[in-house]
Design a protein around this motif. Structure first.
Motif, PDB file in Angstrom:
ATOM      1  N   THR A   1       6.873   6.585  -7.580  1.00 17.40           N
ATOM      2  CA  THR A   1       6.117   5.401  -7.168  1.00 17.40           C
ATOM      3  C   THR A   1       4.648   5.708  -6.973  1.00 17.40           C
ATOM      4  N   LEU A   2       4.356   6.895  -6.456  1.00 19.32           N
ATOM      5  CA  LEU A   2       2.987   7.263  -6.126  1.00 19.32           C
ATOM      6  C   LEU A   2       2.225   7.851  -7.311  1.00 19.32           C
ATOM      7  N   ARG A   3       2.943   8.394  -8.284  1.00 15.47           N
ATOM      8  CA  ARG A   3       2.278   9.079  -9.406  1.00 15.47           C
ATOM      9  C   ARG A   3       1.544   8.078 -10.288  1.00 15.47           C
ATOM     10  N   PRO A   4       0.262   8.327 -10.586  1.00 16.94           N
ATOM     11  CA  PRO A   4      -0.470   7.429 -11.488  1.00 16.94           C
ATOM     12  C   PRO A   4       0.205   7.367 -12.852  1.00 16.94           C
TER      13      PRO A   4
ATOM     14  N   ARG B   1      -0.262   7.000  -0.620  1.00 21.77           N
ATOM     15  CA  ARG B   1      -0.958   6.999  -1.906  1.00 21.77           C
ATOM     16  C   ARG B   1      -2.432   7.345  -1.736  1.00 21.77           C
ATOM     17  N   ARG B   2      -3.066   6.787  -0.718  1.00 18.48           N
ATOM     18  CA  ARG B   2      -4.485   7.082  -0.462  1.00 18.48           C
ATOM     19  C   ARG B   2      -4.696   8.558  -0.149  1.00 18.48           C
TER      20      ARG B   2
ATOM     21  N   ARG C   1       7.927   9.893  -5.145  1.00 18.65           N
ATOM     22  CA  ARG C   1       6.977  10.596  -6.010  1.00 18.65           C
ATOM     23  C   ARG C   1       6.663   9.779  -7.252  1.00 18.65           C
TER      24      ARG C   1
ATOM     25  N   ARG D   1      -2.747  11.043  -0.986  1.00 13.52           N
ATOM     26  CA  ARG D   1      -2.433  11.826  -2.190  1.00 13.52           C
ATOM     27  C   ARG D   1      -3.603  11.814  -3.160  1.00 13.52           C
ATOM     28  N   ARG D   2      -4.208  10.654  -3.363  1.00 12.45           N
ATOM     29  CA  ARG D   2      -5.323  10.556  -4.300  1.00 12.45           C
ATOM     30  C   ARG D   2      -6.590  11.203  -3.758  1.00 12.45           C
TER      31      ARG D   2
ATOM     32  N   LEU E   1       3.337   3.021   2.001  1.00  8.33           N
ATOM     33  CA  LEU E   1       3.103   3.520   0.649  1.00  8.33           C
ATOM     34  C   LEU E   1       1.608   3.589   0.341  1.00  8.33           C
ATOM     35  N   ALA E   2       0.857   2.601   0.781  1.00 10.60           N
ATOM     36  CA  ALA E   2      -0.595   2.616   0.557  1.00 10.60           C
ATOM     37  C   ALA E   2      -1.234   3.788   1.273  1.00 10.60           C
TER      38      ALA E   2
END
Length: 199
Positions: free
Chosen positions: A128-131, A69-70, A126, A72-73, A65-66
């Motif tokens: 989980t990852l969305r800010p 997430r990285r 999605r 994606r950001r 997940l990290a």
């Protein structure tokens, strides 16, 4: 802070080390998929040790997940503000095609086993990852159109609001490649805008 190790090598610490590990982890995931996404493979690619990874991400799922997430950001999709609802919608999908098509393809192909293993859907991933402090992009696009007086402001179903990106994502998953511009325009002009009552 970077410290010198024996032999003159630079010891990475803190954010620099974490960034290097997650960049290496993304490369491993893209090349080998979920089956090859192991602590050993990531540590070797990053030039570090498994204990360093375990201290930061005790569970395999945490590291995955990290990593996603990285990436994606690091690939944000710009939400245009052109002064036109239609152009904002088309522009956003074009930006997504540049920044996200590869990621969506990877998620659908390379980590299917991950979804199967833990029982998480792509939609749950999605979320989980969305800010948490950022509204969905098409909420922003519609809100701007309402502020300009381009669109009336009654409540709309979240499914209608998110329809353009949902259809775009479906096209990526079905074709496993970027979406042609003609299809993007059809999504907006022939489906979404009529649903909103816009000619």
């Amino acid at each position: 802070m970077n410290l010198k190790e024996d032999g003159g090598k630079v010891r990475r610490r803190g954010a620099a080390l974490e960034q290097a590990i997650l960049d290496a982890a993304w490369e491993v995931l893209a090349e080998q998929g979920y089956p090859g996404f192991t602590y050993e493979a990531v540590a070797a690619r990053a030039g570090t040790s498994r204990p360093v990874l375990y201290r930061r991400w005790p569970q395999h799922e945490d590291l995955l997940l990290a990593t996603v997430r990285r990436f994606r950001r690091s690939q944000p999709i710009e939400v245009p503000d052109t002064g036109s609802l239609r152009e904002d919608a088309i522009g956003f999908l074009r930006n997504a095609d540049v920044g996200r098509a590869r990621m969506l393809t990877l998620l659908s192909v390379q980590i299917t086993d991950y979804f199967r293993e833990i029982g998480m859907s792509l939609g749950e991933l999605r979320d989980t990852l969305r800010p948490g402090d950022q509204p969905p992009p098409f909420d922003t696009i519609l809100a701007r159109a309402v502020e300009r007086g381009e669109l009336a402001g009654p409540p709309r179903s979240p499914r209608v609001v998110s329809l353009p990106f949902d259809l775009y994502r479906h096209e990526v998953f079905m074709s496993m490649k970027p979406v042609p511009d003609q299809v993007i325009r059809e999504i907006v002009d022939e489906l979404w805008l009529p649903l909103l009552g816009v000619r």
